[in-house]
Write an enzyme that holds these catalytic residues in place. Structure first.
Site, PDB file in Angstrom:
ATOM      1  CD  GLU A 462      -7.741 -69.368   5.712  1.00 34.39           C
ATOM      2  OE1 GLU A 462      -8.415 -69.805   6.668  1.00 34.39           O
ATOM      3  OE2 GLU A 462      -6.533 -69.133   5.804  1.00 34.39           O
ATOM      4  CD  GLU A 529      -6.434 -74.705   5.845  1.00 33.60           C
ATOM      5  OE1 GLU A 529      -6.603 -74.346   7.033  1.00 33.60           O
ATOM      6  OE2 GLU A 529      -5.960 -73.958   4.968  1.00 33.60           O
TER       7      GLU A 529
END
Length: 1016
Positions: A462, A529
């Site tokens: 991220e 994820e």
């Protein structure tokens, strides 16, 4: 960078991230004798500095004891601190949890690489030591395995070096600074540095020396770095072993290398070498012939011993190295391991312990690797930083595929309040951030490169996109072409799409994944994820695992995440509880968002694991009346290690059990007959249970442990024993109608209905009361974390009020010779058009039949639950079900549940999620018994279709209004909630993803359920 004096300005200088640090190298061990190497003994050439250090804490740099490192400075009166360990977990500073935002957001107006000056905690550490005997003439180094986030080192008053990157080692040469006798080691640790901008992971923000620290020396000829590479031929049968060695030391010139490869039984497979070292470099390549392959299913490891002889022929060093032969490659846009399509059944794992934070122990890691293997997971992503070296050794040994992720996350620089806003993103395309980011990649690769478990390097997490991360990916590919490269962030920046070898997304919905896979993709897909396991979650996971067989380019995913990051704290009365963000006065905070684990922080498996274990099974079992279909989806392991156990249960009671030895080859299926003889069975509901259990203990499980199961439920319509009416339990029905109440007595059953309150207010069996608080219609459940993410309180909150204030508007009754029937009609404040009825029928055998109906209307929000709830005495503290179980389950999380008789203490039915919420439900309930410790109590039986049931110490409203377990009131009741249906719990994410439509409850239809209450 080289320097002889420390400079505090390095903290905020993005170009300075190491000073005098040694180059990164492989994490191998080395010994002076073969005996030590074979025994894997503690390294005699390493001296542990873990333990008690002297310590001083300063809230900011200008308060620190600046000259503490000098020989004259006395630390007398300083505190003690344990190393490894976090400063904040040992009584100093502020414990803080934030997710995506930077920890100084709203407190300091900063842009990278600026640092907060008012709150940058400094830990000053001092440790003295004497060199071990025999080390005096040798070079001496120090290794810090993990320090957060930047630190300076001095020895005997002289500056040694500086390091950043909290999660890879920093080594320094101490030799020039040593003195005879006592040596004073001083370390100054800063919580904030330029590295802090790159370490915005979803975790608690700590600082300190939190991994091992040790001194080490080396032989006169020492292998500083080992690079082991294996390859397989086109048939994946024969292996090649390549070694690149870097030697150093005064005896390195002219040294000779010998390598010996042993199989797991200690037999020599190949000996080779003899090369003379030239310029410190040795390259060896050997054809090994037919080899046993390494995989997560069969993690076969060879043992390689690399021996170094000096020019005189003396053995000076032995390096033992585990070797796994495997090949990871892309074939036709699909990732393959040893020629087979791989599916990652993975989980993201933070290093965490509720008392020690990220300073996890060997015992923690052993528990974790066993638990992960026991529950059919085959892969781990090291979210979001390199782990301790021991973790990779365990993954090699136990068999887990690893995505090794570099220490990089800059989430707060580009995503604000969920919106992508990269106006000041780092590293982006900014060349000034290139070196500091690249250094983290190099440090990870150089340390971890020899672990066969690592299949993929990850460029971090991220951090948006950009050229800097793209260049990191190119480094990975050039330095190690045997592995692939992962990076999810290209989803937000397609300019550098080639950064990642696979399409990786977070929390994409199943429909979105299918859309990608149906659009002629050029890369395979993984969810790095998915299934956000916050609180009561993991609902709908089957929608993802079902894609595995449907799309070859769907290659699995990694659940978020493995373990709750919660920390022990004491409430105001001195009782420990597991605390979350904000509980320590930390602001800003992201509160309970740290609790996303399929394992609780205290390393107790959550009920969610039941679903994970089943849906991640490599072996699928489909029993039926004819036998069991066995589908072995293993790539490399047949079923010879397992015993097939089968049983037949009638109404939860076992009537048949047996075992079979069945060997199903890899990637194949077969059908095995079972001796059920269904035609001879008496009538009733049956369950055929089949399971594969281990024949022998393994590293990760005990003999008899279950690895796969399946169940088939059927109803046999054959002859049943004639029902004989017992005249002793059938009595006349006596009704006494008063002005306010109606009493009904049947033998030892006495029911009292209230005209005023419109409900059953008393139900006594043999004089013992079962109703403490009368039954009432219930349409609300205590919101789960996922419910809160969808704003259920706002969207569906009218049902909360409707459940608090149902009004009885009509009652009518009817008496017959064999029953008494009373019907209550309720209106709800949510709509005048909604009608709810509860009908109680007292039967001649003393049982009470309950029929609950709901008639809805258009324009209302969906229902969370359709139920009837009452409270009974807390003395009824034991519950036993014939239901789906054994763990809690919900309509969208019941694949891993099995029908059977399961029992529990009522207190244990409530799952210890960080925030109290709906938990403990059972679907498919046929009956349940509630008893006191003397075995007295009552039974609830489904009438017709099975019901859902929750037996808890607390009401939905008590749970709703508590943010912590300690806020719940003392237990005064056992709360019984019988439901016809409850919505699923969801889990696609916890910030807006709804429960899938088929697991929601439309409010515009008609609903009903029935059950019976009877005495035991």
């Amino acid at each position: 960078m080289k320097a002889t004096k420390a400079d505090i300005n390095w903290l905020g200088d993005v170009s300075v991230f190491e000073v005098n640090r040694l180059h990164a190298y492989s994490d191998h061990r080395y010994y002076q004798t073969m005996e030590e190497a074979v025994a894997s003994a503690e390294m005699a050439l390493r001296y542990d500095l873990n333990g008690t250090w002297k310590f001083n804490y300063s809230i900011r740099p200008d308060c620190r004891p600046e000259l503490f490192y000098t020989s004259e400075y006395s630390s007398e009166g300083w505190d003690d601190i344990e190393v490894p360990g976090h400063i904040q977990l040992q009584g100093y500073g502020q414990i803080q949890y934030v997710n995506t935002q930077y920890p100084w957001d709203g407190l300091n107006e900063l842009r990278p690489p600026a640092l907060p000056q008012d709150k940058n905690a400094v830990g000053s550490y001092i440790r003295t030591f004497h060199l071990p005997a025999g080390w005096e003439a040798n070079p001496v180094y120090i290794s810090f395995q993990g320090v957060e986030s930047a630190f300076y080192v001095w020895l005997n008053g002289q500056f040694v070096g500086y390091g950043e990157d909290s999660f890879t080692p920093s080594d320094f040469d101490l030799t020039p600074f040593l003195q005879d006798g006592e040596n004073k080691l001083a370390v100054e640790v800063y919580q904030r540095s330029t590295g802090s901008w790159l370490e915005d992971q979803d975790f608690w923000r700590f600082s300190g020396i939190f991994r091992d620290v040790y001194l080490y020396t080396v032989p006169a000829a020492h292998i500083r770095d080992v690079h082991v590479r294996t390859d397989l031929d086109a048939s994946y049968t024969n292996g090649t072993l390549e070694l690149d060695l870097k030697l150093e030391g005064k005896a390195a010139t002219g040294a000779r290398i010998e390598a010996e490869l042993l199989d797991k039984n200690g037999n020599t497979v190949k000996s080779f070498g003899g090369n003379v070292v030239d310029n410190g470099l040795v390259q060896l390549r050997e054809e090994i012939g037919q080899v046993n392959l390494w995989s997560a299913e069969i993690p076969y490891l060879y043992r390689l011993y690399i021996r170094v002889y000096d020019a005189a022929g003396n053995l000076v060093e032995v390096v033992p190295q585990a070797v796994g032969f495997r090949k990871f490659e892309m074939i036709d846009k699909v990732m393959h391991i040893n020629g087979k399509r791989i599916v990652f059944k993975g989980v993201n794992r933070h290093e965490f312990n509720p008392r020690r934070g990220r300073a996890v122990t060997k015992e923690d890691m052993l528990w974790d690797v066993r638990t992960i293997k026991q529950n059919n997971m085959n892969a781990v992503r090291t979210s979001h930083y390199p782990n301790q070296s021991l973790w990779y050794e365990l993954c090699d040994e136990y068999g887990l595929y690893v995505i090794d992720e570099m220490n990089l996350e800059t989430h707060g620089s580009w995503q604000k309040l969920g919106a992508v806003e990269p106006s000041w993103v780092i590293p982006g395309d900014k060349p000034e951030w290139h070196d500091i980011v690249m250094d983290r990649a190099i440090s990870m690769v150089e340390r971890d490169k020899n672990h066969p478990s690592i299949l993929i390097w990850s460029c971090g997490n991220e951090s948006h996109g950009g050229e800097v991360i793209y260049k990191v990916s190119q480094y990975f590919k050039s330095a190690d072409p045997t592995r692939m490269v992962h990076y999810e962030g290209v989803f937000h920046d397609r300019r550098f799409n080639d950064t990642s070898d696979m399409e990786s997304r977070m929390y994409a919905k199943p429909a979105d994944i299918e859309e990608f896979l149906n659009d002629n993709p050029t890369k395979p897909y993984i969810s790095c994820e998915y299934m956000h396991a916050m609180g009561n979650s993991i609902g709908g996971m089957h929608k993802y695992t079902e894609l595995e067989d449907k799309y070859p380019m769907y290659q699995g995913g990694f659940i978020w995440d493995y373990i709750d990051q919660s920390i022990y704290k004491k409430d105001r009365y001195g009782k420990e509880y597991l605390a979350y963000g904000g509980d320590f006065g930390d602001r800003p905070s992201d509160y309970s968002f740290c609790g996303n684990g399929i394992v609780h922080a205290d390393r107790k498996v959550t009920a969610k694991m039941q679903e994970v274990k089943f849906l991640y099974q490599n072996i699928k079992l489909f029993p039926s009346l004819d036998g069991v279909k066995i589908v072995n989806q293993n790539l490399f392991a047949d079923t010879s290690a397992y015993e097939l156990v089968y049983s037949l249960e009638r109404e939860g009671n076992e009537v048949l059990r047996g075992t079979l030895d069945v060997n199903v080859a890899t990637e194949s299926e077969t059908v095995v007959e079972l001796p059920l003889n269904a035609k001879a069975l008496e009538g009733g509901e049956y369950a055929v249970n089949v399971a594969f259990v281990l024949k022998e203990a393994t590293l990760w499980a005990d003999k008899g442990d279950e690895v796969a199961f399946g169940q088939f439920i059927f109803t046999q319509e054959g002859s049943q024993a004639a029902v004989v009416t017992d005249k002793n339990i059938v009595s006349d029905i006596r009704v006494v109608e008063g002005d306010v109440n109606i009493g009904v007595r049947v033998g030892q059953t006495h029911a009292l209905f209230s005209k005023q309150f419109g409900t059953l207010v008393s139900l006594k069996f043999s004089g013992r009361e079962t109703i403490a608080i009368p039954p009432a219609p219930l349409f609300w459940r205590a919101t789960t974390d996922n419910d809160k993410g969808t704003a259920m309180g706002f969207e569906l909150g009218a049902w909360y009020a409707a459940s608090l204030l149902p009004r009885s508007v009509e009652w009518k009754h009817e008496q017959k010779s064999d029953q008494y029937r009373i019907e209550f009609t309720y209106k709800l404040n949510i709509s005048a058009d909604v009608e709810v009825k509860v009908i109680y029928t007292v039967l001649a055998d003393g049982s009470v039949h309950v029929h609950n109906t709901y008639k809805g209307t258009e324009g209302l929000p969906n229902l969370p639950i359709h139920a009837l709830s009452f409270r009974t005495s807390p003395d009824y503290e034991n519950v036993e079900w014939l239901a789906m179980g054994p763990e809690e389950n919900y309509s969208d999380r019941a694949f891993g549940a099995r029908l059977g008789i399961h029992g529990s203490k009522v207190a244990d039915t409530m799952a210890p999620y960080l925030v109290p919420q709906e938990s403990g439900n059972r679907t498919g309930v046929r009956w349940a018994k509630l008893t006191d410790n003397a075995g007295r109590g009552f039974k609830i039986e489904a009438s017709g279709a099975p019901v859902e049931l929750n037996v808890s110490p607390y009401t939905a409203f008590e749970l709703e209004n508590a943010q912590h377990v300690y806020e719940l009131p003392p237990v005064h009741y056992t709360v019984v909630t019988v439901a016809g249906i409850q919505m699923g719990v969801g889990g696609d994410d916890s910030w807006g993803a709804p429960v899938h439509p088929e697991y929601q409850i439309p409010s515009n239809g008609e609903l009903s359920f029935e059950f019976v209450i009877r005495s035991l």
